[in-house]
Design an enzyme around this catalytic site. Sequence first.
Site, mmCIF file in Angstrom:
data_model
loop_
_atom_site.group_PDB
_atom_site.id
_atom_site.type_symbol
_atom_site.label_atom_id
_atom_site.label_comp_id
_atom_site.label_asym_id
_atom_site.label_seq_id
_atom_site.Cartn_x
_atom_site.Cartn_y
_atom_site.Cartn_z
ATOM 1 N N GLY A 253 105.217 30.439 21.033
ATOM 2 C CA GLY A 253 104.850 30.327 22.437
ATOM 3 C C GLY A 253 103.367 30.565 22.646
ATOM 4 O O GLY A 253 102.700 29.825 23.375
ATOM 5 N N LYS B 169 121.834 27.905 17.001
ATOM 6 C CA LYS B 169 120.912 26.771 17.087
ATOM 7 C C LYS B 169 121.666 25.439 17.185
ATOM 8 O O LYS B 169 121.257 24.535 17.917
ATOM 9 C CB LYS B 169 119.976 26.758 15.873
ATOM 10 C CG LYS B 169 119.082 27.991 15.751
ATOM 11 C CD LYS B 169 118.274 28.232 17.005
ATOM 12 C CE LYS B 169 117.397 29.461 16.864
ATOM 13 N NZ LYS B 169 116.671 29.776 18.130
#
Length: 321
Positions: free
Chosen positions: A8, A178
Amino acid sequence: MDAAGPLGHALVDRLLRRGYTVHAATYASCGGDEREEEEEEAAAALLSHLSSCGGDVDAYRHRLKVFRADPFDYHAIADAVRGCAGVFCMFNTPDDQAQCDESTVETEVRAAHNVLEACAQTDAMERVVFTSSVTAVVWSGAGAGTGTHGHEEAVADEKSWSDLAFCRKFKLWHALAKTLSEKTAWALAMDRGVDMVAINAGLLTGAQGLRLTAAHPYLKGAPDMYDGGVLVTVDVDFLADAHVAAYESPTAYGRYLCFNNAVCRPEDAVKLAQMFSPAAPHARSPPPPSDELKVIPQRIQNKKLNKLMLEFASGVYGELD
């Protein structure tokens, strides 16, 4: 979102350098006044990272807005993405197996659902780049690296999916989270008409301050991944560049396996192990030879991503930082 982790931070840095106005959303753990304090702390952490990377923090302030969102709070997520032309959707992985369990699966699936639904309701939305994992690709019902049909010679690629029953049976929670969250995102994107691209990333390395341990949930079953020729890692800068390319390239589509190092030789495995405890004595001296490890043929490929990166670099999109 979630902008609090190493990827991020790297993405926010690149987007600001490329002139974007950025909504950096991080997941809140508090409410009320404490939530406001968390927003200030998150903003300070981001600005500190940008400053350490040589960015012009003063010039960035008016183009960076930090939000605190809850993965179970659709309205908070909708507030964060309102007015955005693109969303980079990722969920930071816990550092150890003890923190990754069935509840992690539920959290990531709910978050994926809420983010994609919020994006579908945003008129300005052009593309969602969804960060998934190689673990959503490599675990078939016969183990790692055996392909979708269980053949040893098969090579894992963008068409491969991890087997849900296999992941549940062997408590591969990272892979299950995931796989299910990415499938949820794809189902909603197709149903709502959202332009989505998925980046299936290897084990993240190379980030400043990254705490990488052998207990990382990605690495559960690592010996099988090694034997299957599908144990791969990706440098945070390469991964961030791939995200930018996936967002800006008009030809980007579907899934992309993203890694720049395949661990297929004993010396590669030793180097990876040394990342887990760099201060340990074995990290300062040559390791003894291992009779248990052998050179393994690589059975995973990322040609599709390499083609995208080459096209992006030679296109008119501007150089990657």
